[in-house]
Design a protein around this motif. Sequence first.
Motif, mmCIF file in Angstrom:
data_model
loop_
_atom_site.group_PDB
_atom_site.id
_atom_site.type_symbol
_atom_site.label_atom_id
_atom_site.label_comp_id
_atom_site.label_asym_id
_atom_site.label_seq_id
_atom_site.Cartn_x
_atom_site.Cartn_y
_atom_site.Cartn_z
ATOM 1 N N VAL A 107 -3.017 -2.610 -15.125
ATOM 2 C CA VAL A 107 -3.810 -2.638 -16.238
ATOM 3 C C VAL A 107 -3.871 -4.411 -16.357
ATOM 4 N N ARG A 108 -2.788 -5.075 -16.139
ATOM 5 C CA ARG A 108 -3.207 -6.450 -15.010
ATOM 6 C C ARG A 108 -4.609 -6.928 -14.969
ATOM 7 N N GLN A 109 -4.687 -6.052 -13.685
ATOM 8 C CA GLN A 109 -6.144 -6.420 -12.700
ATOM 9 C C GLN A 109 -7.630 -6.384 -13.904
ATOM 10 N N VAL A 110 -7.603 -4.308 -15.117
ATOM 11 C CA VAL A 110 -7.485 -4.765 -15.959
ATOM 12 C C VAL A 110 -8.424 -5.447 -16.935
ATOM 13 N N VAL A 111 -7.443 -5.807 -17.660
ATOM 14 C CA VAL A 111 -7.434 -5.857 -18.932
ATOM 15 C C VAL A 111 -7.605 -7.867 -18.484
ATOM 16 N N ASN A 112 -6.961 -8.313 -17.422
ATOM 17 C CA ASN A 112 -7.592 -9.858 -17.411
ATOM 18 C C ASN A 112 -8.862 -10.161 -16.864
ATOM 19 N N ALA A 113 -9.657 -9.164 -16.251
ATOM 20 C CA ALA A 113 -11.031 -9.206 -16.019
ATOM 21 C C ALA A 113 -11.786 -9.722 -16.922
ATOM 22 N N THR A 114 -13.228 -10.257 -16.594
ATOM 23 C CA THR A 114 -13.695 -11.574 -17.551
ATOM 24 C C THR A 114 -14.546 -9.937 -18.139
ATOM 25 N N PRO A 115 -15.379 -10.211 -19.253
ATOM 26 C CA PRO A 115 -15.916 -8.896 -20.292
ATOM 27 C C PRO A 115 -17.218 -8.450 -19.397
ATOM 28 N N CYS A 214 -9.077 -8.990 -24.326
ATOM 29 C CA CYS A 214 -8.300 -7.982 -24.015
ATOM 30 C C CYS A 214 -7.821 -6.852 -24.901
ATOM 31 N N ASP A 215 -9.248 -6.865 -25.463
ATOM 32 C CA ASP A 215 -8.681 -5.738 -26.546
ATOM 33 C C ASP A 215 -9.245 -4.239 -26.560
ATOM 34 N N MET A 216 -9.443 -4.337 -24.997
ATOM 35 C CA MET A 216 -9.262 -2.819 -24.451
ATOM 36 C C MET A 216 -7.921 -2.643 -23.667
ATOM 37 N N GLY A 217 -7.078 -3.317 -24.236
ATOM 38 C CA GLY A 217 -5.150 -3.279 -23.930
ATOM 39 C C GLY A 217 -4.885 -1.672 -23.581
ATOM 40 N N GLY A 218 -5.277 -1.132 -25.314
ATOM 41 C CA GLY A 218 -4.720 0.570 -26.404
ATOM 42 C C GLY A 218 -5.407 1.195 -24.799
ATOM 43 N N ALA A 219 -6.078 0.774 -23.865
ATOM 44 C CA ALA A 219 -6.939 1.804 -23.395
ATOM 45 C C ALA A 219 -6.245 1.895 -21.648
ATOM 46 N N ALA A 220 -6.242 0.578 -21.222
ATOM 47 C CA ALA A 220 -5.713 0.801 -20.274
ATOM 48 C C ALA A 220 -3.945 1.059 -20.432
ATOM 49 N N THR A 221 -3.328 0.549 -21.520
ATOM 50 C CA THR A 221 -1.777 1.223 -21.554
ATOM 51 C C THR A 221 -2.310 2.906 -20.934
ATOM 52 N N VAL A 222 -2.591 3.531 -21.908
ATOM 53 C CA VAL A 222 -2.409 4.375 -21.914
ATOM 54 C C VAL A 222 -2.962 5.551 -20.654
ATOM 55 N N THR A 223 -3.525 4.632 -19.668
ATOM 56 C CA THR A 223 -4.004 5.246 -18.427
ATOM 57 C C THR A 223 -3.039 4.380 -18.183
ATOM 58 N N ALA A 224 -2.580 3.741 -17.604
ATOM 59 C CA ALA A 224 -1.415 3.462 -16.721
ATOM 60 C C ALA A 224 -0.015 4.754 -17.366
ATOM 61 N N ALA A 225 -0.133 4.967 -18.560
ATOM 62 C CA ALA A 225 1.030 5.156 -18.758
ATOM 63 C C ALA A 225 0.980 7.151 -18.216
ATOM 64 N N TRP A 407 6.269 -15.306 -18.902
ATOM 65 C CA TRP A 407 5.260 -14.323 -18.700
ATOM 66 C C TRP A 407 4.216 -14.948 -18.276
ATOM 67 N N ALA A 408 3.518 -14.632 -17.469
ATOM 68 C CA ALA A 408 2.414 -15.290 -16.660
ATOM 69 C C ALA A 408 1.213 -14.958 -17.759
ATOM 70 N N ALA A 409 0.149 -15.403 -17.725
ATOM 71 C CA ALA A 409 -0.443 -15.518 -18.825
ATOM 72 C C ALA A 409 -2.181 -14.080 -18.940
ATOM 73 N N GLY A 410 -2.175 -13.391 -20.278
ATOM 74 C CA GLY A 410 -2.762 -12.366 -19.023
ATOM 75 C C GLY A 410 -2.216 -10.975 -19.985
ATOM 76 N N ALA A 411 -2.187 -10.090 -19.436
ATOM 77 C CA ALA A 411 -1.803 -8.711 -19.911
ATOM 78 C C ALA A 411 -0.414 -8.379 -18.962
ATOM 79 N N THR A 412 0.547 -8.286 -19.950
ATOM 80 C CA THR A 412 1.907 -8.034 -19.388
ATOM 81 C C THR A 412 2.431 -6.418 -18.931
ATOM 82 N N GLY A 413 1.208 -5.455 -18.819
ATOM 83 C CA GLY A 413 1.643 -3.718 -18.944
ATOM 84 C C GLY A 413 2.866 -3.320 -19.988
ATOM 85 N N LEU A 414 3.340 -4.050 -21.070
ATOM 86 C CA LEU A 414 4.378 -3.336 -21.925
ATOM 87 C C LEU A 414 3.709 -2.155 -22.444
ATOM 88 N N GLY A 415 4.287 -1.016 -23.258
ATOM 89 C CA GLY A 415 4.384 0.259 -23.602
ATOM 90 C C GLY A 415 3.935 1.017 -22.685
#
Length: 425
Positions: A107-115, A214-225, A407-415
């Motif tokens: 999650v951190r890898q894909v969410v923190n990547a540049t657009p 970060c607006d793809m955080g939902g997609a990243a979260t359900v994939t990682a879940a 937390w560090a800046a960026g994605a947390t993985g919470l969820g």
Amino acid sequence: MLTVLLSAEPSQGAWGDKALVSYQQDSVLIHYQDDFVLRRIQQAARQLSSQGATQVSLSGEGWSYERQWAFYCGFAATRKSVDVQWASQDDDELELLNARRRSADWVRQVVNATPEDMYPEKLAQDAVTFLKSVAGDNITHEVLVGDELLTEGWIGTHSVGRASSRPPVMLTLDFNPTGDADAPVHACLVGKGITFDSGGYSIKSSAGMVAMKCDMGGAATVTAALAYAIEQGLKKRVKLILCCAENMVAGNAYKLGDILTYKNGLTVEVVNTDAEGRLVLADGLIKAGEMKAPLIIDAATLTGAAMMAVGQDYNAIFSMQPELLRKAQQLSELVNEPAWPLPLQKWHQNNCPSDYADTANSRAVKGGGMGGASNAAAFLSRFVSDDSRWVHFDLASCFRDGADARWAAGATGLGVANIAALLLQ
């Protein structure tokens, strides 16, 4: 390798009795004496990471599973890799910690990547690659790109993404460990995958746009879940639907006043092009309903209203089924990923009226007006099959614009763990 130990006693001497950590010749003590042990351990880990530590060995007594994970959440860094040797000697616990870390790190890898690097097709490709690395041949998938979406009737995702030079995508992934091609689908996961959000013609300010990778955080979260649930032994068939697009401004962008007619016949007037997440999720929820799944879970960085309501320490959760909502909250507490229910009733569907369509996608006032998170959830509920149990995660806690005390800046993985636990029920 820095050795880190726990102590229930206050720090002594020069460090003061309120210090989070004290330093010995070859080790560090974390002092956790108060009512918020996990928060204190996470704060101490963030402090160590901020001071430059990258390799630690958790040692000594008191390191429960939850405490080890809290330490890792604080120790994980934005721009450097870290090495944590777990204190646990139990093989099952070690396996669970490592699986959870793999999902959170992805999650951190894909969410923190540049657009520039993480665009719709890349997000879909990375999700497939990651899940195949976990589940191998139990994974199959289909990707619809660009105008293929229109051919299939996915008007929301296509409309939001059509102004970008990089086309919108819908990924449908099938995890089927049963060996039976006709096995029923146990659950569907739907994720908002807006890889960059300018706001469209309802354009964001520069300050409001800078973190919109970060607006793809939902997609990243359900994939990682899904990956985390598989690693914990999920044996039921699950479908994953990612609705991916860049919300950009161009001559062919969708506009205020446009009316979208969805595959289920519902018409939607666009009164805010920055309320795009719900437009793409509507496609995913219709698709999930076509699969006859008894359980549908969607996740999205959907509204600022949710963050205003619950802050960044909680995710907001919604459901029309009170028992499912209670279960989601109970599991959030079990996995230490706090989630809090916000109101959602059938009548909330009437809070975004339109003179020209069945509904508007928001209200034409700043922030969507009062009750914005509930109104957005109610919009989504219009696209959920009556035969499915449905829970919506508005991911208020999945990203930090900057580093803070825990937390560090960026994605947390919470969820991730919360949704995985729902899949395993």
